[in-house]
Design a protein around this motif. Sequence first.
Motif, PDB file in Angstrom:
ATOM      1  N   MET A 266       0.831  -1.203   0.000  1.00 28.55           N
ATOM      2  CA  MET A 266       0.000   0.000   0.000  1.00 28.55           C
ATOM      3  C   MET A 266       0.867   1.256   0.000  1.00 28.55           C
ATOM      4  O   MET A 266       0.364   2.366   0.154  1.00 28.55           O
ATOM      5  CB  MET A 266      -0.956   0.019   1.196  1.00 28.55           C
ATOM      6  N   ALA A 267       2.171   1.096  -0.187  1.00 28.47           N
ATOM      7  CA  ALA A 267       3.067   2.239  -0.300  1.00 28.47           C
ATOM      8  C   ALA A 267       2.951   2.841  -1.698  1.00 28.47           C
ATOM      9  O   ALA A 267       2.334   2.265  -2.599  1.00 28.47           O
ATOM     10  CB  ALA A 267       4.495   1.809  -0.008  1.00 28.47           C
ATOM     11  N   ASP A 268       3.553   4.012  -1.893  1.00 24.54           N
ATOM     12  CA  ASP A 268       3.472   4.683  -3.186  1.00 24.54           C
ATOM     13  C   ASP A 268       4.248   3.951  -4.273  1.00 24.54           C
ATOM     14  O   ASP A 268       3.823   3.921  -5.431  1.00 24.54           O
ATOM     15  CB  ASP A 268       4.018   6.110  -3.075  1.00 24.54           C
ATOM     16  N   ILE A 269       5.395   3.371  -3.927  1.00 21.70           N
ATOM     17  CA  ILE A 269       6.264   2.777  -4.943  1.00 21.70           C
ATOM     18  C   ILE A 269       5.561   1.668  -5.728  1.00 21.70           C
ATOM     19  O   ILE A 269       5.614   1.659  -6.962  1.00 21.70           O
ATOM     20  CB  ILE A 269       7.566   2.257  -4.297  1.00 21.70           C
ATOM     21  N   PRO A 270       4.871   0.717  -5.092  1.00 16.13           N
ATOM     22  CA  PRO A 270       4.174  -0.318  -5.876  1.00 16.13           C
ATOM     23  C   PRO A 270       2.795   0.115  -6.381  1.00 16.13           C
ATOM     24  O   PRO A 270       1.949  -0.723  -6.667  1.00 16.13           O
ATOM     25  CB  PRO A 270       4.058  -1.478  -4.885  1.00 16.13           C
ATOM     26  N   SER A 271       2.561   1.433  -6.484  1.00 13.14           N
ATOM     27  CA  SER A 271       1.247   1.893  -6.951  1.00 13.14           C
ATOM     28  C   SER A 271       0.950   1.448  -8.377  1.00 13.14           C
ATOM     29  O   SER A 271      -0.201   1.454  -8.810  1.00 13.14           O
ATOM     30  CB  SER A 271       1.141   3.413  -6.838  1.00 13.14           C
ATOM     31  N   MET A 272       1.973   1.044  -9.116  1.00  9.92           N
ATOM     32  CA  MET A 272       1.730   0.520 -10.462  1.00  9.92           C
ATOM     33  C   MET A 272       0.859  -0.728 -10.427  1.00  9.92           C
ATOM     34  O   MET A 272       0.206  -1.080 -11.407  1.00  9.92           O
ATOM     35  CB  MET A 272       3.058   0.209 -11.153  1.00  9.92           C
ATOM     36  N   LEU A 273       0.835  -1.400  -9.277  1.00  9.05           N
ATOM     37  CA  LEU A 273      -0.011  -2.583  -9.136  1.00  9.05           C
ATOM     38  C   LEU A 273      -1.478  -2.203  -8.942  1.00  9.05           C
ATOM     39  O   LEU A 273      -2.359  -2.817  -9.530  1.00  9.05           O
ATOM     40  CB  LEU A 273       0.457  -3.425  -7.948  1.00  9.05           C
ATOM     41  N   TRP A 274      -1.759  -1.200  -8.134  1.00 10.07           N
ATOM     42  CA  TRP A 274      -3.130  -0.961  -7.706  1.00 10.07           C
ATOM     43  C   TRP A 274      -3.777   0.306  -8.249  1.00 10.07           C
ATOM     44  O   TRP A 274      -4.994   0.453  -8.214  1.00 10.07           O
ATOM     45  CB  TRP A 274      -3.223  -0.950  -6.182  1.00 10.07           C
ATOM     46  N   ALA A 275      -2.980   1.248  -8.754  1.00  9.73           N
ATOM     47  CA  ALA A 275      -3.544   2.513  -9.212  1.00  9.73           C
ATOM     48  C   ALA A 275      -4.218   2.359 -10.576  1.00  9.73           C
ATOM     49  O   ALA A 275      -3.904   1.440 -11.342  1.00  9.73           O
ATOM     50  CB  ALA A 275      -2.452   3.574  -9.284  1.00  9.73           C
ATOM     51  N   ASP A 276      -5.106   3.289 -10.890  1.00  9.11           N
ATOM     52  CA  ASP A 276      -5.808   3.255 -12.169  1.00  9.11           C
ATOM     53  C   ASP A 276      -4.851   3.387 -13.347  1.00  9.11           C
ATOM     54  O   ASP A 276      -5.089   2.843 -14.418  1.00  9.11           O
ATOM     55  CB  ASP A 276      -6.860   4.370 -12.239  1.00  9.11           C
ATOM     56  N   TRP A 277      -3.775   4.151 -13.169  1.00  8.88           N
ATOM     57  CA  TRP A 277      -2.831   4.335 -14.267  1.00  8.88           C
ATOM     58  C   TRP A 277      -1.957   3.107 -14.463  1.00  8.88           C
ATOM     59  O   TRP A 277      -1.255   2.999 -15.484  1.00  8.88           O
ATOM     60  CB  TRP A 277      -1.955   5.568 -14.021  1.00  8.88           C
ATOM     61  N   GLY A 278      -1.958   2.183 -13.501  1.00  8.21           N
ATOM     62  CA  GLY A 278      -1.179   0.964 -13.608  1.00  8.21           C
ATOM     63  C   GLY A 278      -2.073  -0.225 -13.946  1.00  8.21           C
ATOM     64  O   GLY A 278      -2.926  -0.153 -14.832  1.00  8.21           O
TER      65      GLY A 278
END
Length: 601
Positions: A266-278
């Motif tokens: 849930m950190a910013d760095i792995p946001s590619m996993l959970w964010a809409d842009w990822g």
Amino acid sequence: PKLAPFVAEPPPLHCYPKGLSPLRILTMPCQSRACAPKTVAAALAAMLMVSAHVAQDTAPLEVDDECAAAGAPEGACGLSALQLRGLKQRAEAAAAAEASSDCKTAVEGDECHSAVRYVMSKDYFENMHKYPGLKVSSTFEDFQEVVHRINATFCPKAPCAAKPERCERVAHDSPCWAAAAWAKDDAIWGTPEWYPELQAGASSIQDFQAHIHVVDPTLCPKPCMPVYKHYSTPTYRSHPHAMKGISYGPAPLKVRGAALLGDDFMADIPSMLWADWGRGDLAIMKEMGANTVRLYGNNPNESHRMFLDEAMEKGLDVVVGQSDWPFIQAPDSCMRSNWHCYNQVYESYKMNLARGFLIDGNRSYHPALKAVILLNEPDLKVHPRQLTCKALASAFDAVLQAEKDLGVTGNPVALTATFSFGVFDGKAPGIGQMVEFYECIKNVHTAYAPRNDLLKAYRERWVNSFNTANDVTSLKSMALDKYGEHFWTSEVKIPLFIGEYHSVYVDNRPDLKEIVASIHSETYPFFMGMNFFEFSVRYDKGGTEEAFGMFGYGNCNLGQMNYSGQVTSVWDLKKVKDRAGDALSDALSAAYGGGGDALAK
């Protein structure tokens, strides 16, 4: 040239009969092709011309330079004169209205506009005490009002009422996002004085966009700020709450035995996993009908604000776990201090609070954050097991003290310890461990000297939880049927949720349907719901652990992320089927009332 859009190929003057309103004239059927406006600009020119012509149909036309030119068409000359007269009259009227008005919003070129922009971009951040009541989100008019009060020489008039300013959520690959991300992740740590109203590690990406918008509105538009709810009782303790969750630990590894250097997803760095842009994992959960995401790893050095904001936007509650680090992994873990965990948990949790768990100047929890798991399966980690009481009580005490020291009072979260479904001393699985901890809290001074009233906090904020791989039928007979006699009584009413639920030995569609139907049923009013275990396959763990994920990884590399110094690929998702050949994600979506094939969408 400024009038060119208004006089682009207007209909000839003879097309406009006197005595009719401009709108009526423009909607009349044209008697000839010559009368039809050829462009939208020409139609607007016609309406403006007719307005002047109807108002002054007896006034003689004034000769202008265009009319004096040799060979100028008569119709065009008349139209030009009327247009200019109408525009002149409107300008004169606007100037007269401004002169008589008590307000004037400064525009570019005004001395007032320059003064307001100087305050917004520089002096406000350097001398915030001079501008009480103003915030980064304040409008230009708000700033002009203050400048007018401070020094009417620069701004002799107060601004007129502000027009609503449209907010914009910028794309991840936009210059604005890059600037806000750089400010959030780098600049504020080295030069915090540049951002006096923001807090490193806690302020949101929208907060930084708002700062840049004030300093340079050409780089960043006004952000759409999250709207946070406020409440005084933990959501899980204030009213019946149906939890339809998913356990989320999406390790991006496809090789068994591969080392995972960090598990805080849930950190910013792995946001590619959970964010809409990822890859959009949170959007997939929402589409499946889930309303909760349960997490595990938790690095207190990382910010979690972006994840919480994203989850809240999608209507997902968040249940976070304390990392195993302070308990069993750190060089000075409490395992090495006879399971007195206060110091280790206090330092770790206090950092969590300062890294995005809180809003309102660190006075309230983020409303997406609903529960904190002090320790996952402590009954399997604390040895000897009789020290579980001290380990959990000291961790419980540390969390309460960290809140108290920071002044956190708003949006309180529920607290829990998620036990295994193991059987100890012949007691009901999971339930026996919960009963032992309740007795520990009632007699805590025999094992630990707390700084806070743990029993009071237990009765007001505690919820029970356990993990299980049992199917619904055995779960009911072994646990749910026995829970109420201990925790749903006249003495105490403690809700219960399942932290991990997934039996690999049954057909999942009917099993999931039945467990969801049991939530807050007449038979089990205490049962809040469950979290399906788990989102994606843990290839790195191997063995029986590979049997639980509802999504596997395909061969499409969506991109790479550098996580804890480890560069890993983010793979596309593919459905995993249960023993009946049913896609697990489809079965869970049906049970949760989702929208069908969430992965396809």
